[in-house]
Enzyme design. Structure first.
Site, mmCIF file in Angstrom:
data_model
loop_
_atom_site.group_PDB
_atom_site.id
_atom_site.type_symbol
_atom_site.label_atom_id
_atom_site.label_comp_id
_atom_site.label_asym_id
_atom_site.label_seq_id
_atom_site.Cartn_x
_atom_site.Cartn_y
_atom_site.Cartn_z
ATOM 1 N N CYS A 142 21.856 11.131 64.322
ATOM 2 C CA CYS A 142 21.973 12.388 65.055
ATOM 3 C C CYS A 142 23.269 12.453 65.867
ATOM 4 O O CYS A 142 24.349 12.489 65.293
ATOM 5 C CB CYS A 142 20.728 12.619 65.915
ATOM 6 S SG CYS A 142 20.551 14.370 66.395
ATOM 7 N N LYS A 163 18.931 26.188 69.010
ATOM 8 C CA LYS A 163 18.606 24.806 68.666
ATOM 9 C C LYS A 163 18.029 24.725 67.259
ATOM 10 O O LYS A 163 17.173 25.519 66.866
ATOM 11 C CB LYS A 163 17.595 24.243 69.667
ATOM 12 C CG LYS A 163 17.236 22.778 69.422
ATOM 13 C CD LYS A 163 16.240 22.257 70.450
ATOM 14 C CE LYS A 163 15.928 20.777 70.205
ATOM 15 N NZ LYS A 163 14.953 20.241 71.187
ATOM 16 N N SER A 192 16.523 17.840 65.304
ATOM 17 C CA SER A 192 16.391 18.266 66.691
ATOM 18 C C SER A 192 17.775 18.183 67.319
ATOM 19 O O SER A 192 18.171 17.149 67.849
ATOM 20 C CB SER A 192 15.400 17.372 67.440
ATOM 21 O OG SER A 192 15.303 17.749 68.792
ATOM 22 N N HIS A 235 16.681 13.166 62.092
ATOM 23 C CA HIS A 235 15.840 12.116 62.670
ATOM 24 C C HIS A 235 14.736 11.696 61.708
ATOM 25 O O HIS A 235 13.546 11.904 61.985
ATOM 26 C CB HIS A 235 15.220 12.597 63.983
ATOM 27 C CG HIS A 235 16.156 12.651 65.135
ATOM 28 N ND1 HIS A 235 16.574 11.524 65.805
ATOM 29 C CD2 HIS A 235 16.766 13.712 65.730
ATOM 30 C CE1 HIS A 235 17.392 11.877 66.788
ATOM 31 N NE2 HIS A 235 17.534 13.190 66.758
ATOM 32 N N GLU A 237 13.665 8.893 61.437
ATOM 33 C CA GLU A 237 12.883 7.852 62.122
ATOM 34 C C GLU A 237 11.769 8.427 62.999
ATOM 35 O O GLU A 237 10.873 7.686 63.422
ATOM 36 C CB GLU A 237 13.809 6.965 62.972
ATOM 37 C CG GLU A 237 14.152 7.508 64.346
ATOM 38 C CD GLU A 237 15.217 8.599 64.345
ATOM 39 O OE1 GLU A 237 15.587 9.082 65.426
ATOM 40 O OE2 GLU A 237 15.684 8.977 63.244
ATOM 41 N N ARG A 249 7.457 19.431 76.126
ATOM 42 C CA ARG A 249 8.269 19.043 77.283
ATOM 43 C C ARG A 249 9.160 20.202 77.722
ATOM 44 O O ARG A 249 9.227 20.532 78.908
ATOM 45 C CB ARG A 249 9.135 17.833 76.924
ATOM 46 C CG ARG A 249 10.098 17.367 77.994
ATOM 47 C CD ARG A 249 11.217 16.544 77.382
ATOM 48 N NE ARG A 249 12.024 17.342 76.463
ATOM 49 C CZ ARG A 249 12.805 16.836 75.514
ATOM 50 N NH1 ARG A 249 12.858 15.531 75.326
ATOM 51 N NH2 ARG A 249 13.508 17.648 74.735
#
Length: 302
Positions: A142, A163, A192, A235, A237, A249
């Site tokens: 990333c 985003k 992300s 990502h 992972e 969040r």
């Protein structure tokens, strides 16, 4: 792959419950083999979660791996205890005279800042320069992928209108390249990020190969032609709930966060998402470890 990790590392308990093959130093020293030495530069705020995610993926191969965690000395982490860092992490000053078979540099929540304004940029630049002579292959994730493209190849990033968050579809440009060997022609991976990378700049750089892109033609997996650097702009992972936790969040902070695309069933944040990228995450990491670390690293560093 049996991973040699400290007995007290919190990630160990999670991975043992998942039946990931782990061992400690006492057992590792009884095996008459040379393990792969991997250093992980963990720039993520939730370090323990990232440790678990990466160790899970490093455990899917028949080789033994010893992992060294690194944190930046020039940045004070506010989301992990000093005792955790003191017990399980090193700083670059402590390991710079060593050589490693592989290195992973994680993402970081600093992508809207110019690279030079990140408080640990000078230190990270020193690490990336050091890796040219002290590491066989480096996997950048990333923001670290964007940092590597900028530092090594002069390719910048640009801010997106909104985003990019969700589970996107990707295609493979050349399935014969070892890094993406075994990948489906179309597969899913989480993203992300607030910034992007120009596909035109990547493609015109004669030192780089674009191996995989999103369906919108955004670069995803990039390999340097000398096979020294792997850049992954998303990502793979991530576990199944990481994007959900990021979404909740942000909402709790009062941010008008968009629901991650193609992630929650029926785009309903009240329904638990499914992990639909796990197999390709394992495949990417096992291909990297096998073809670009194990097959290329010397048995004894000179």
């Amino acid at each position: 792959m049996p991973i040699n990790v400290p007995k007290q590392l919190p990630a160990r308990h999670v991975l043992e419950e998942e039946n990931i093959f782990l061992m400690d130093t006492d057992r590792a020293t009884t095996q008459d083999i040379r393990p792969l030495n991997i250093v992980i530069v963990n720039l993520m705020p939730e370090k323990e979660r990232t440790e678990t995610q990466l160790l899970r993926l490093l455990g899917n191969s028949p080789l033994q791996v010893t992992v060294t965690f690194l944190h930046t000395a020039t940045h004070e982490s506010k989301t992990v205890s000093p005792s955790h860092l003191n017990q399980f992490y090193n700083t670059f000053a402590n390991i710079k005279n060593q050589r490693f078979d592989g290195m992973i540099i994680t993402g970081a929540p600093v992508e809207l800042m110019p690279f030079e304004q990140v408080d640990y940029w000078e230190e990270l630049s020193e690490i990336m320069e050091w890796s040219k002579t002290h590491v066989t292959s480096v996997l950048h994730i990333c923001w670290a992928a964007q940092a590597a493209l900028y530092y090594h190849y002069g390719i910048g990033k640009f801010e997106l209108p909104a985003k990019c968050t969700g589970v996107l579809s990707h295609t493979v440009a050349n399935s014969t390249v070892e890094l993406v060997r075994g990948f489906d022609e179309e597969y899913l991976a989480p993203h992300s990020r607030y910034t992007g990378t120009s596909v035109e700049e990547v493609e015109k750089n004669d030192k780089l190969l674009l191996l995989s892109s999103t369906l919108d033609n955004d670069p995803f997996i990039i390999l340097s032609k000398d096979e020294k650097h792997v850049m992954v702009t998303g990502h793979l992972e991530y576990d199944d709930l990481t994007l959900a936790d990021e979404y909740y969040r942000d909402r709790n902070k009062g941010i008008d966060a968009a629901v991650p695309k193609n992630y929650f069933p029926n785009d309903n944040p009240e329904i638990k998402p499914l992990n639909r990228w796990r197999s390709h995450a394992h495949l990417l990491f096992s291909n990297w470890l096998n073809y670009y670390v194990y097959q290329e690293t010397p048995y004894e560093w000179k």
